[in-house]
Scaffold this motif. Structure first.
Motif, PDB file in Angstrom:
ATOM      1  N   MET A 177       5.749 -10.130  -0.024  1.00  0.00           N
ATOM      2  CA  MET A 177       6.495  -8.878  -0.241  1.00  0.00           C
ATOM      3  C   MET A 177       5.674  -7.432  -0.980  1.00  0.00           C
ATOM      4  O   MET A 177       6.562  -6.356  -0.344  1.00  0.00           O
ATOM      5  CB  MET A 177       7.140  -9.750  -2.105  1.00  0.00           C
ATOM      6  N   ASP A 178       5.324  -7.437  -1.588  1.00  0.00           N
ATOM      7  CA  ASP A 178       4.026  -6.875  -1.937  1.00  0.00           C
ATOM      8  C   ASP A 178       4.079  -5.330  -0.549  1.00  0.00           C
ATOM      9  O   ASP A 178       3.752  -4.649  -0.329  1.00  0.00           O
ATOM     10  CB  ASP A 178       2.721  -6.905  -2.335  1.00  0.00           C
ATOM     11  N   SER A 179       3.357  -5.735   0.099  1.00  0.00           N
ATOM     12  CA  SER A 179       3.755  -5.653   1.426  1.00  0.00           C
ATOM     13  C   SER A 179       4.405  -5.128   2.453  1.00  0.00           C
ATOM     14  O   SER A 179       5.106  -3.659   3.154  1.00  0.00           O
ATOM     15  CB  SER A 179       2.436  -6.586   2.665  1.00  0.00           C
ATOM     16  N   PHE A 180       5.261  -5.365   2.782  1.00  0.00           N
ATOM     17  CA  PHE A 180       7.637  -5.397   2.753  1.00  0.00           C
ATOM     18  C   PHE A 180       7.365  -4.015   2.188  1.00  0.00           C
ATOM     19  O   PHE A 180       7.655  -3.064   2.993  1.00  0.00           O
ATOM     20  CB  PHE A 180       7.932  -6.499   2.099  1.00  0.00           C
ATOM     21  N   PHE A 181       7.548  -3.966   0.821  1.00  0.00           N
ATOM     22  CA  PHE A 181       7.685  -2.501  -0.007  1.00  0.00           C
ATOM     23  C   PHE A 181       6.838  -1.031  -0.207  1.00  0.00           C
ATOM     24  O   PHE A 181       7.068  -0.551  -0.145  1.00  0.00           O
ATOM     25  CB  PHE A 181       8.173  -3.213  -1.167  1.00  0.00           C
ATOM     26  N   ARG A 182       4.841  -1.963   0.555  1.00  0.00           N
ATOM     27  CA  ARG A 182       4.725  -0.557   0.740  1.00  0.00           C
ATOM     28  C   ARG A 182       5.040   0.085   1.497  1.00  0.00           C
ATOM     29  O   ARG A 182       5.005   1.840   1.637  1.00  0.00           O
ATOM     30  CB  ARG A 182       3.273  -1.895   0.715  1.00  0.00           C
ATOM     31  N   TRP A 183       5.358  -0.556   2.302  1.00  0.00           N
ATOM     32  CA  TRP A 183       5.858  -0.151   4.200  1.00  0.00           C
ATOM     33  C   TRP A 183       6.968   1.267   3.725  1.00  0.00           C
ATOM     34  O   TRP A 183       6.976   1.995   4.902  1.00  0.00           O
ATOM     35  CB  TRP A 183       6.252  -1.076   5.166  1.00  0.00           C
ATOM     36  N   TRP A 184       7.594   1.079   3.029  1.00  0.00           N
ATOM     37  CA  TRP A 184       8.696   1.577   2.125  1.00  0.00           C
ATOM     38  C   TRP A 184       8.426   3.148   1.846  1.00  0.00           C
ATOM     39  O   TRP A 184       9.030   3.929   2.707  1.00  0.00           O
ATOM     40  CB  TRP A 184       9.912   0.898   1.216  1.00  0.00           C
TER      41      TRP A 184
ATOM     42  N   PHE B  22      19.048  -2.451   8.148  1.00  0.00           N
ATOM     43  CA  PHE B  22      17.382  -2.099   7.976  1.00  0.00           C
ATOM     44  C   PHE B  22      18.117  -2.560   6.920  1.00  0.00           C
ATOM     45  O   PHE B  22      17.021  -3.792   6.111  1.00  0.00           O
ATOM     46  CB  PHE B  22      17.194  -0.455   7.287  1.00  0.00           C
ATOM     47  N   LEU B  30      13.788 -10.960   2.396  1.00  0.00           N
ATOM     48  CA  LEU B  30      12.954 -11.188   1.581  1.00  0.00           C
ATOM     49  C   LEU B  30      13.754 -12.465   0.599  1.00  0.00           C
ATOM     50  O   LEU B  30      12.948 -13.877   0.163  1.00  0.00           O
ATOM     51  CB  LEU B  30      13.346 -10.243   0.235  1.00  0.00           C
ATOM     52  N   VAL B  34      11.047 -15.515   3.417  1.00  0.00           N
ATOM     53  CA  VAL B  34       9.552 -14.733   2.974  1.00  0.00           C
ATOM     54  C   VAL B  34       9.759 -16.254   2.054  1.00  0.00           C
ATOM     55  O   VAL B  34       8.591 -16.640   1.655  1.00  0.00           O
ATOM     56  CB  VAL B  34       9.537 -13.623   2.227  1.00  0.00           C
ATOM     57  N   LYS B  51      -5.040 -12.532  -7.099  1.00  0.00           N
ATOM     58  CA  LYS B  51      -3.879 -11.126  -6.007  1.00  0.00           C
ATOM     59  C   LYS B  51      -3.994 -10.863  -6.972  1.00  0.00           C
ATOM     60  O   LYS B  51      -4.953  -9.491  -6.241  1.00  0.00           O
ATOM     61  CB  LYS B  51      -2.845 -11.555  -5.814  1.00  0.00           C
ATOM     62  N   GLU B  55      -6.510  -7.148  -6.441  1.00  0.00           N
ATOM     63  CA  GLU B  55      -6.428  -5.682  -6.136  1.00  0.00           C
ATOM     64  C   GLU B  55      -6.750  -4.499  -6.745  1.00  0.00           C
ATOM     65  O   GLU B  55      -7.130  -3.820  -6.935  1.00  0.00           O
ATOM     66  CB  GLU B  55      -4.568  -5.492  -6.686  1.00  0.00           C
ATOM     67  N   MET B  60      -9.678  -3.838   0.088  1.00  0.00           N
ATOM     68  CA  MET B  60      -8.714  -3.298   1.200  1.00  0.00           C
ATOM     69  C   MET B  60      -9.641  -2.413   1.449  1.00  0.00           C
ATOM     70  O   MET B  60      -8.571  -1.924   2.538  1.00  0.00           O
ATOM     71  CB  MET B  60      -7.456  -3.346   0.032  1.00  0.00           C
ATOM     72  N   LEU B  66      -3.388  -9.796   6.074  1.00  0.00           N
ATOM     73  CA  LEU B  66      -2.485  -9.683   6.977  1.00  0.00           C
ATOM     74  C   LEU B  66      -2.905  -9.292   7.931  1.00  0.00           C
ATOM     75  O   LEU B  66      -1.390  -8.082   8.170  1.00  0.00           O
ATOM     76  CB  LEU B  66      -0.687  -9.632   5.937  1.00  0.00           C
ATOM     77  N   GLU B  68      -3.736  -5.860   7.456  1.00  0.00           N
ATOM     78  CA  GLU B  68      -3.721  -4.582   6.191  1.00  0.00           C
ATOM     79  C   GLU B  68      -4.990  -4.119   5.515  1.00  0.00           C
ATOM     80  O   GLU B  68      -5.750  -5.018   4.355  1.00  0.00           O
ATOM     81  CB  GLU B  68      -2.559  -4.406   4.998  1.00  0.00           C
TER      82      GLU B  68
END
Ligand code: HEM
Ligand code: HEM
Ligand SMILES: [Fe+2]
Lengths: 443, 146
Positions: A177-184, B22, B30, B34, B51, B55, B60, B66, B68
């Motif tokens: 989810m974190d990644s999903f919204f980071r791309w927004w 979209f 979601l 997910v 996690k 962070e 990262m 994943l 990224e």
């Protein structure tokens, strides 16, 4: 320049140049680390250098966009900026937030989400800062005599960019989810709303430089930003292939992101054909070079090099390798670095009243920085492709591959030196122009 | 030829339609995909704490997860499967920079609890259905085939 308040732009551009210089220094630190020289590890570890490098990038570009808006909006709306004092406060607070964030990165104070490393408390300051900026811009536009398409597209881009910062501030327990919204934030910025900002600045420059009729230029501006959103919004799917969401995105993301280069192609064709069509030949050749340069280089860096790895079958292998860094550099530079340089080169003579058109330093800056950046792109590309084959196809260990490709980072550093020399010339010229003056106001 | 107002309609119409599609696709992903694909039921307090460590130390900034992140250090999505927990404990609790082939990792000096939380996080990450990422190397030398 026609309005006294346009002088503000100068200070945003100056901040922009300062931060770019720092960004380049941290770029070299990383290039050396990749070559095996990580002597600074204890003080500036790689993750610190990287967070500083990419965040400075975003801030210098935003500062350039803000400067551009402070110059363009009064001229388009035919009205002085409404609150110049507040705008100076906004400038200083932008610089302060940037500096505090960057110092924090040296002391493990960050959020560790790529491109969004700014810690949460500072995020709120960013929001306040951007709201102040938008308030000044929108009120000026509202009070002004005219609301042109160019100024509306530019403002729309800035407002959406601010709104899209918010999804990046939501906290999720689930990494997907974190990644999903980071791309927004990240994708919808660079492949969406920032293109509106770029398009708006480009249209303004073309109107001024080529003298082609505003109506024609603004019609094509709508077509370009239309192509941008139609492909770019659903194109977000090219970041959703392999992060834990379903297979629909493979198809939707693949198809729509493959259409994204069309917007950049349209931008390149638009700039070149307006230049050909224009009868008025503006004497500011340097600004013209950067204007055509940004339209063409963004097509290569974002359009073509983006297309190169956007299909799921390819991205499966290139995802998260140096191939991405290759594309990231030329895309950011071509689209957003160069558009900021274009607007600076166009406005400086107007702000300061010194017409240093056609200077050798200015041309050297253009060619050295661009050839240097192309060379860097090739170096990253060769390293990236080698990495993909050795690691992802042959199954060699990550570290062994990195040893094999170290040599390409020497090439990178050499090209980066050329790039940095070009930037050096540009900044030298910037300083030579001196500060904006009242005498420069013309009606 | 296309007029300015037609061009504007193209822009506004196209934007609104694709944006609505979209949002719809995102919503389905979601809510429907997910939770299953990431095994949300296994998101324990330890995984979440892991996690958070991931962070707050900006892992990262060197590694990818994943796919990224940065390209200075290995992709960690399948690290548990690739290296095993023993190796990971050694790396994570190291008091000096872990430096295979001389490239240094920051010596985070995690305590035992933190090390376990990070390992739980990586185990959870490793189980996400990623449509086949990372790809399995498929090179076979034809010379060695008898
Ligand atoms: C000016 C516009 C663009 C800029 C500044 C830009 C910049 C970037 C950056 C910085 C990344 C890395 C992001 C991250 O990992 O967090 C990235 C990734 C990517 N970009 Fe772009 N990009 C642009 C346009 C495009 C276009 C038009 C396409 C497609 C045709 C594209 C395709 C991709 C793909 C597929 C990735 C993912 C790479 C991976 O899987 O690791 N980009 N871009
Ligand atoms: C002297 C010049 C520069 C050097 C030596 C340099 C070097 C680097 C290196 C080594 C990385 C990290 C790759 C990794 O994670 O391993 C990086 C990341 C990045 N740099 Fe630069 N850089 C320079 C200038 C620039 C400029 C001018 C821009 C933009 C206009 C830029 C944009 C980026 C971006 C967007 C990333 C993140 C890429 C990604 O995550 O895919 N850099 N740079
Ligand atoms: Fe993208």
């Amino acid at each position: 320049m026609k309005y006294n308040s346009q002088k503000l732009a100068y200070w945003f551009f100056a901040l922009s140049m300062l931060l770019l210089t720092l960004q380049i220094i941290y770029g070299f630190i990383m290039a050396f680390a990749h070559m095996g020289f990580d002597g600074l590890h204890e003080f500036i570890a790689f993750n610190t250098a990287r967070a500083v490098h990419t965040n400075l990038l975003v801030v210098w570009i935003l500062s350039g966009f803000m400067g551009a808006a402070y110059y363009i909006i009064p001229e388009e709306a035919e009205h002085e900026l409404v609150n110049v004092k507040l705008a100076y406060v906004q400038l200083i607070s932008l610089a302060l937030v940037g500096v505090v964030a960057i110092i924090g990165y040296h002391f493990n104070y960050w959020e560790g989400r790529k491109f969004l490393e700014i810690p949460r408390p500072l995020d709120y300051l960013v929001v306040v800062n951007v709201l102040t900026f938008l308030g000044i811009i929108v009120t000026t536009l509202y009070k002004g005599k005219k609301r042109t398409t160019t100024s509306l597209v530019l403002t729309m881009g800035l407002v959406f960019a601010a709104l899209l910062y918010l999804p990046g501030m939501i906290w999720f327990d689930n990494q997907t989810m974190d990644s999903f919204f980071r791309w927004w934030v990240v994708h919808l910025w660079v492949e969406g709303v920032w293109e509106l900002i770029m398009g708006g600045i480009l249209a303004f420059l073309l109107i001024k430089i080529t003298g082609v009729d505003r109506e024609v230029i603004e019609k094509w501006l709508y077509v370009i930003v239309g192509l941008t959103f139609i492909s770019g919004i659903l194109g977000t799917g090219h970041h959703y292939y392999y992060i834990g969401v379903g297979k629909t995105w493979l198809i939707v993301g693949g198809i729509f992101s493959a259409l994204e280069p069309l917007a950049f192609l349209a931008m390149a064709l638009f700039a070149v054909s307006m230049y050909r069509k224009g009868e008025k030949k503006h004497p500011n050749k340097i600004a013209l070079s950067w204007t055509l340069g940004t339209a063409i280089t963004s097509f290569v860096g974002a359009g073509l090099l983006g297309l190169a790895h956007t299909l799921p079958q390819v991205n499966m292998y290139t995802h998260g390798t140096l191939v991405t860094a290759m594309h990231g550099h030329l895309a950011f530079w071509g689209a957003y670095g160069m558009i900021v340089f274009a607007i600076i080169s166009y406005t400086l003579p107007n702000l300061t009243g010194r017409k240093l058109y056609d200077s050798t330093t200015g041309l050297l800056a253009f060619w050295l920085s661009n050839i240097g950046m192309l060379g860097m792109t090739v170096a990253f590309g060769v390293a990236g492709v080698a990495q993909v084959y050795l690691e992802r196809k042959m199954g060699m260990d990550f570290g062994d591959v990195q040893k094999e490709i170290e040599v390409h980072f020497f090439v990178l550093a050499i090209c980066a030196t050329m790039f940095a020399t070009g930037i050096g010339f540009y900044i030298y010229e910037f300083i030579k122009y001196g500060q904006p003056s009242k005498e420069a106001i013309q009606n | 030829m296309l007029s300015k107002s037609q061009a504007r309609t193209f822009f506004l119409g196209g934007t609104i339609i694709t944006f609505v599609v979209f949002l719809g696709l995102s919503w389905t992903s979601l809510t429907k995909e997910v939770p299953k694909r990431t095994h949300e039921e296994n998101l324990t307090a330890d995984v979440i704490a892991g996690k958070h460590l991931w962070e707050s130390n900006n892992c990262m900034g060197c590694h990818t997860i994943l796919g990224e992140g940065a390209y200075y250090a290995p992709e960690l999505t399948k690290v548990v499967e690739r290296r095993g927990e023993g190796y990971m404990r050694a790396v994570l609790s190291s008091k000096v920079p872990w430096a295979p082939r001389s490239r240094k990792m920051v010596a985070h000096n995690f305590n035992e609890v933190e090390v376990e939380q990070l390992i739980e996080f990586f185990k959870w990450i490793g189980n996400i259905d990623l449509n086949g990422f990372p790809p399995k190397p498929d090179y076979k030398s034809t010379n060695n085939l008898k």
